[in-house]
Design a protein around this motif. Structure first.
Motif, PDB file in Angstrom:
ATOM      1  N   GLU A 172       1.821  10.813   7.763  1.00 41.85           N
ATOM      2  CA  GLU A 172       1.249  11.530   6.614  1.00 41.85           C
ATOM      3  C   GLU A 172       0.614  10.529   5.652  1.00 41.85           C
ATOM      4  OE1 GLU A 172       3.821  14.297   4.644  1.00 41.85           O
ATOM      5  OE2 GLU A 172       4.735  14.904   6.554  1.00 41.85           O
ATOM      6  N   ASN A 173      -0.471  10.944   5.045  1.00 39.70           N
ATOM      7  CA  ASN A 173      -1.216  10.083   4.137  1.00 39.70           C
ATOM      8  C   ASN A 173      -0.350   9.596   2.972  1.00 39.70           C
ATOM      9  OD1 ASN A 173      -3.636   8.762   3.434  1.00 39.70           O
ATOM     10  ND2 ASN A 173      -4.051  10.330   1.899  1.00 39.70           N
ATOM     11  N   GLU A 174       0.505  10.471   2.448  1.00 37.58           N
ATOM     12  CA  GLU A 174       1.371  10.094   1.325  1.00 37.58           C
ATOM     13  C   GLU A 174       2.331   8.969   1.711  1.00 37.58           C
ATOM     14  OE1 GLU A 174       2.753  13.954   1.104  1.00 37.58           O
ATOM     15  OE2 GLU A 174       0.966  14.638   0.047  1.00 37.58           O
ATOM     16  N   TYR A 175       2.806   8.990   2.951  1.00 37.36           N
ATOM     17  CA  TYR A 175       3.713   7.937   3.400  1.00 37.36           C
ATOM     18  C   TYR A 175       2.963   6.613   3.560  1.00 37.36           C
ATOM     19  CZ  TYR A 175       7.471   5.569   5.832  1.00 37.36           C
ATOM     20  OH  TYR A 175       8.458   4.674   6.174  1.00 37.36           O
ATOM     21  N   LYS A 176       1.727   6.668   4.075  1.00 42.59           N
ATOM     22  CA  LYS A 176       0.908   5.445   4.192  1.00 42.59           C
ATOM     23  C   LYS A 176       0.648   4.862   2.810  1.00 42.59           C
ATOM     24  CE  LYS A 176      -2.166   7.523   6.872  1.00 42.59           C
ATOM     25  NZ  LYS A 176      -3.316   7.798   7.742  1.00 42.59           N
ATOM     26  N   GLN A 177       0.370   5.734   1.846  1.00 40.68           N
ATOM     27  CA  GLN A 177       0.156   5.266   0.474  1.00 40.68           C
ATOM     28  C   GLN A 177       1.411   4.630  -0.095  1.00 40.68           C
ATOM     29  OE1 GLN A 177      -1.204   8.847  -1.455  1.00 40.68           O
ATOM     30  NE2 GLN A 177      -3.325   8.544  -0.810  1.00 40.68           N
ATOM     31  N   PHE A 178       2.564   5.242   0.188  1.00 40.21           N
ATOM     32  CA  PHE A 178       3.836   4.698  -0.275  1.00 40.21           C
ATOM     33  C   PHE A 178       4.061   3.294   0.281  1.00 40.21           C
ATOM     34  CE2 PHE A 178       8.287   3.822   0.766  1.00 40.21           C
ATOM     35  CZ  PHE A 178       8.821   3.759  -0.512  1.00 40.21           C
ATOM     36  N   ILE A 179       3.814   3.120   1.587  1.00 36.03           N
ATOM     37  CA  ILE A 179       4.002   1.805   2.212  1.00 36.03           C
ATOM     38  C   ILE A 179       3.068   0.780   1.578  1.00 36.03           C
ATOM     39  CG2 ILE A 179       3.722   0.495   4.361  1.00 36.03           C
ATOM     40  CD1 ILE A 179       4.622   3.070   5.830  1.00 36.03           C
ATOM     41  N   ALA A 180       1.807   1.157   1.374  1.00 35.59           N
ATOM     42  CA  ALA A 180       0.837   0.230   0.767  1.00 35.59           C
ATOM     43  C   ALA A 180       1.242  -0.107  -0.661  1.00 35.59           C
ATOM     44  CB  ALA A 180      -0.562   0.826   0.821  1.00 35.59           C
ATOM     45  N   ASP A 181       1.682   0.893  -1.421  1.00 39.43           N
ATOM     46  CA  ASP A 181       2.165   0.656  -2.795  1.00 39.43           C
ATOM     47  C   ASP A 181       3.344  -0.303  -2.788  1.00 39.43           C
ATOM     48  OD1 ASP A 181       0.410   2.151  -4.351  1.00 39.43           O
ATOM     49  OD2 ASP A 181       1.590   3.988  -4.144  1.00 39.43           O
ATOM     50  N   PHE A 182       4.308  -0.029  -1.926  1.00 38.42           N
ATOM     51  CA  PHE A 182       5.516  -0.841  -1.844  1.00 38.42           C
ATOM     52  C   PHE A 182       5.187  -2.295  -1.508  1.00 38.42           C
ATOM     53  CE2 PHE A 182       9.143  -2.610   0.482  1.00 38.42           C
ATOM     54  CZ  PHE A 182      10.152  -2.417  -0.452  1.00 38.42           C
ATOM     55  N   CYS A 183       4.313  -2.496  -0.535  1.00 45.53           N
ATOM     56  CA  CYS A 183       3.955  -3.863  -0.112  1.00 45.53           C
ATOM     57  C   CYS A 183       3.083  -4.586  -1.137  1.00 45.53           C
ATOM     58  CB  CYS A 183       3.243  -3.830   1.239  1.00 45.53           C
ATOM     59  SG  CYS A 183       4.327  -3.313   2.578  1.00 45.53           S
TER      60      CYS A 183
END
Length: 185
Positions: A172-183
């Motif tokens: 899901e796009n929201e999860y990809k965004q979360f990973i990018a935010d976290f990193c």
């Protein structure tokens, strides 16, 4: 001339071949074709000259003490030329850092060659330590954070998408965004 601590654009005798170096390694070769080649070549040379002199000045003194006047005098160009390429010194700094970051991340496949890219990033940080400390002390953490958030986020998000495609996943796009935010942080 080659400077270990910066990205240098070398224009070879074959006028349509540009080679970009970072930390002594070729990271990109570009062949420019078409009628606007001379204009593009001149723009690239001028930008490289201004950014190179900016780096050299940042080795000597605090970034907030560098003026556009001083920079254009050292480069032998006029103020209009500087403002054609950059809005101000901070814009030039952002473009310099973006160029450096893109050069590091574009020199190999982020998935299969991540070790080499990490080595390049660490070499860059080590070789540009005084410049990076200068930026940090003059602009503060907020400017550096703003840059990292805007540019590194995009690169990490792209990497996440590439991993998703490589492994044929559906994330899901929201999860990809979360990973990018976290990193990014």
């Amino acid at each position: 001339a080659f400077c270990q601590s910066s990205i240098v654009l070398i224009l070879y005798k074959r006028k349509n071949l540009h080679k970009y170096y970072l930390c002594g390694r070729i990271v990109k070769e570009t062949i420019i074709e078409g009628v606007t080649m001379k204009h593009e070549e001149m723009n690239q040379r001028t930008k490289a000259l201004l950014i190179g002199e900016f780096r050299a000045l940042m080795m000597e003194k605090p970034m907030n003490k560098i003026t556009v006047r001083e920079l254009v005098e050292k480069c032998g160009v006029n103020r209009k030329t500087f403002y054609y390429h950059f809005e101000d010194i901070i814009d030039m700094l952002r473009k310099m850092l973006k160029q450096d970051t893109e050069a590091i991340f574009s020199c190999g496949d982020l998935i299969s060659e991540h070790d080499m890219i990490i080595d390049l990033a660490l070499d860059y940080i080590e070789q540009n330590r005084s410049i990076l400390n200068n930026i940090l002390s003059c602009t503060g953490r907020s400017e550096l954070h703003s840059f990292l958030n805007a540019n590194v986020y995009k690169l990490i998000y792209t990497l996440v998408c590439e991993v998703e495609q490589k492994h044929r996943l559906s994330v899901e796009n929201e999860y990809k965004q979360f990973i990018a935010d976290f990193c990014t942080y």
